[in-house]
Write a protein that holds these residues in place. Structure first.
Motif, PDB file in Angstrom:
ATOM      1  N   UNK A 195      -5.557   3.988   0.311  1.00 40.60           N
ATOM      2  CA  UNK A 195      -4.784   4.740  -0.681  1.00 40.60           C
ATOM      3  C   UNK A 195      -5.494   6.012  -1.126  1.00 40.60           C
ATOM      4  N   UNK A 196      -6.802   5.893  -1.379  1.00 43.60           N
ATOM      5  CA  UNK A 196      -7.553   7.025  -1.911  1.00 43.60           C
ATOM      6  C   UNK A 196      -8.209   7.863  -0.820  1.00 43.60           C
ATOM      7  N   UNK A 197      -8.048   7.414   0.427  1.00 41.85           N
ATOM      8  CA  UNK A 197      -8.603   8.128   1.579  1.00 41.85           C
ATOM      9  C   UNK A 197     -10.112   8.329   1.466  1.00 41.85           C
ATOM     10  N   UNK A 198     -10.799   7.214   1.156  1.00 42.03           N
ATOM     11  CA  UNK A 198     -12.258   7.211   1.084  1.00 42.03           C
ATOM     12  C   UNK A 198     -12.770   5.977   1.813  1.00 42.03           C
ATOM     13  N   UNK A 199     -14.040   5.977   2.254  1.00 46.02           N
ATOM     14  CA  UNK A 199     -14.578   4.806   2.940  1.00 46.02           C
ATOM     15  C   UNK A 199     -14.657   3.577   2.019  1.00 46.02           C
ATOM     16  N   UNK A 231      -5.556  -4.970  -5.626  1.00 41.35           N
ATOM     17  CA  UNK A 231      -5.627  -4.495  -4.250  1.00 41.35           C
ATOM     18  C   UNK A 231      -7.016  -4.790  -3.687  1.00 41.35           C
ATOM     19  N   UNK A 232      -7.075  -4.976  -2.391  1.00 47.06           N
ATOM     20  CA  UNK A 232      -8.362  -5.211  -1.736  1.00 47.06           C
ATOM     21  C   UNK A 232      -9.129  -3.902  -1.632  1.00 47.06           C
ATOM     22  N   UNK A 233     -10.432  -4.002  -1.346  1.00 44.82           N
ATOM     23  CA  UNK A 233     -11.247  -2.798  -1.151  1.00 44.82           C
ATOM     24  C   UNK A 233     -10.649  -1.944  -0.033  1.00 44.82           C
ATOM     25  N   UNK A 234     -10.214  -2.596   1.032  1.00 43.25           N
ATOM     26  CA  UNK A 234      -9.653  -1.862   2.177  1.00 43.25           C
ATOM     27  C   UNK A 234      -8.365  -1.135   1.781  1.00 43.25           C
ATOM     28  N   UNK A 239       0.829  -1.206   0.000  1.00 44.09           N
ATOM     29  CA  UNK A 239       0.000   0.000   0.000  1.00 44.09           C
ATOM     30  C   UNK A 239       0.861   1.253   0.000  1.00 44.09           C
ATOM     31  N   UNK A 240       1.941   1.227   0.735  1.00 45.13           N
ATOM     32  CA  UNK A 240       2.869   2.362   0.790  1.00 45.13           C
ATOM     33  C   UNK A 240       3.451   2.638  -0.590  1.00 45.13           C
TER      34      UNK A 240
END
Length: 176
Positions: free
Chosen positions: A142-146, A134-137, A70-71
């Motif tokens: 990454x996109x800073x959304x729920x 990538x997973x939903x989480x 993710x980083x």
């Protein structure tokens, strides 16, 4: 096999071997990430390298509470966004989907054109999910959304792609 997070922590402590292992694991996936978005092989290679340069410069910023993957993709997203802004200043292009295309290379081109018709955020979510796996989480972080926003945008984007790629009825030559 040593985890990515353990390798990164070893790299932070100065291990060149740990960095080389992370590079070996993520060089191709990051190249693919950039190539799918820019379709310029040479530039994709450069930007993948730039990602690792940014990792080297900012290795102290990594927090072990988030996956290394993710980083890295977070850095790559910022780099590709800057590249797209730079390209937008030089030229603009308009792509139109070609419905009814059968298979092979033509189908790949039709998918690429259909993706270009999506809004930027929806396109990015589709690409992170389908190409980067990538997973939903992970996408949400990454996109800073729920997470539920990721789900709904992904659903809308898939429905739009389906509509763009469905063949037109016989005799119907109108544009969508």
């Amino acid at each position: 096999m040593t985890s990515d997070e353990t390798l990164f922590l070893e790299f932070r402590r100065g291990s060149e071997a740990a960095f080389n292992e992370l590079f070996a694991r993520y060089r191709e996936p990051l190249f693919g990430f950039f190539f799918r978005r820019l379709t310029d092989r040479e530039r994709a290679e450069d930007l993948a390298q730039d990602t690792f340069v940014a990792v080297m410069k900012g290795r102290e910023r990594y927090e072990p509470r988030s996956p290394v993957r993710s980083y890295l993709y977070g850095i790559a997203l910022k780099i590709v966004a800057a590249e797209k802004r730079k390209r937008a200043n030089h030229r603009t292009t308009e792509l139109v989907a070609e419905p009814g295309v059968a298979s092979g290379v033509e189908a790949g081109l039709a998918v690429r054109k259909a993706l270009a018709l999506l809004e930027d955020t929806e396109r990015e979510i589709v690409m992170l999910r389908e190409y980067e796996e990538l997973s939903y989480a992970e996408i949400a972080v990454l996109l800073r959304i729920p997470v539920n926003t990721v789900r709904s945008r992904l659903f809308r984007a898939r429905m739009a792609l389906k509509a763009y790629l469905e063949p037109l009825p016989a005799g119907d030559e109108t544009c969508r």
